[in-house]
Design a protein around this motif. Structure first.
Motif, PDB file in Angstrom:
ATOM      1  N   LEU A  63       0.829  -1.216   0.000  1.00 40.47           N
ATOM      2  CA  LEU A  63       0.000   0.000   0.000  1.00 40.47           C
ATOM      3  C   LEU A  63       0.859   1.261   0.000  1.00 40.47           C
ATOM      4  O   LEU A  63       0.495   2.263  -0.622  1.00 40.47           O
ATOM      5  N   GLU A  64       2.003   1.218   0.666  1.00 40.90           N
ATOM      6  CA  GLU A  64       2.925   2.361   0.629  1.00 40.90           C
ATOM      7  C   GLU A  64       3.513   2.531  -0.772  1.00 40.90           C
ATOM      8  O   GLU A  64       3.670   3.654  -1.255  1.00 40.90           O
ATOM      9  N   LEU A  66       1.993   1.564  -3.546  1.00 38.00           N
ATOM     10  CA  LEU A  66       0.865   2.068  -4.323  1.00 38.00           C
ATOM     11  C   LEU A  66       0.718   3.576  -4.148  1.00 38.00           C
ATOM     12  O   LEU A  66       0.601   4.320  -5.130  1.00 38.00           O
ATOM     13  N   ARG A  67       0.744   4.050  -2.918  1.00 36.00           N
ATOM     14  CA  ARG A  67       0.582   5.476  -2.628  1.00 36.00           C
ATOM     15  C   ARG A  67       1.700   6.293  -3.298  1.00 36.00           C
ATOM     16  O   ARG A  67       1.425   7.300  -3.955  1.00 36.00           O
ATOM     17  N   THR A  68       2.940   5.853  -3.147  1.00 36.94           N
ATOM     18  CA  THR A  68       4.069   6.576  -3.740  1.00 36.94           C
ATOM     19  C   THR A  68       3.974   6.574  -5.261  1.00 36.94           C
ATOM     20  O   THR A  68       4.205   7.604  -5.910  1.00 36.94           O
ATOM     21  N   LYS A  70       1.305   6.313  -7.182  1.00 33.71           N
ATOM     22  CA  LYS A  70       0.209   7.164  -7.653  1.00 33.71           C
ATOM     23  C   LYS A  70       0.511   8.645  -7.450  1.00 33.71           C
ATOM     24  O   LYS A  70       0.056   9.478  -8.227  1.00 33.71           O
ATOM     25  N   GLU A  71       1.292   8.987  -6.414  1.00 30.79           N
ATOM     26  CA  GLU A  71       1.706  10.382  -6.223  1.00 30.79           C
ATOM     27  C   GLU A  71       2.623  10.816  -7.368  1.00 30.79           C
ATOM     28  O   GLU A  71       2.547  11.946  -7.829  1.00 30.79           O
ATOM     29  N   PRO A  74      -0.267   9.381 -11.593  1.00 28.02           N
ATOM     30  CA  PRO A  74      -1.618   8.888 -11.325  1.00 28.02           C
ATOM     31  C   PRO A  74      -2.112   7.857 -12.344  1.00 28.02           C
ATOM     32  O   PRO A  74      -3.099   7.182 -12.107  1.00 28.02           O
TER      33      PRO A  74
END
Length: 85
Positions: A63-64, A66-68, A70-71, A74
């Motif tokens: 999840l980390e 994924l977050r990085t 997408k930042e 996108p």
């Protein structure tokens, strides 16, 4: 057709090998990371089209990643998998 940039992330070496072999048979070459911290660092420095990641790993989760990812982009596609129940 441009080559896809793919990152495979898993702390289980056998799964990492299996996933990269499958991608290779599909004609894709993949970068590899065996922990979350390494993967996040790679995502911050390389533009990937696809990231295939385990969810539970040492030094960072899927999840980390994924977050990085997408930042940074996108439009990057991220598939999060797990062998846990």
């Amino acid at each position: 057709m441009p080559e896809w940039r793919v990152l495979v992330v898993d702390d289980d070496t056998h799964m990492l090998d299996l996933m990269t072999r499958r991608l290779s048979r599909m004609g894709l070459q993949a970068d590899r990371a065996q922990d979350g911290r390494t993967a996040v660092s790679m995502v911050q420095t390389t533009a990937y089209d696809l990231i295939l990641t385990d969810i539970y790993m040492p030094e960072g989760t899927g999840l980390e990643i994924l977050r990085t990812a997408k930042e940074n982009d996108p439009h990057v596609q991220v598939i999060v998998v797990t062998g846990s129940a």
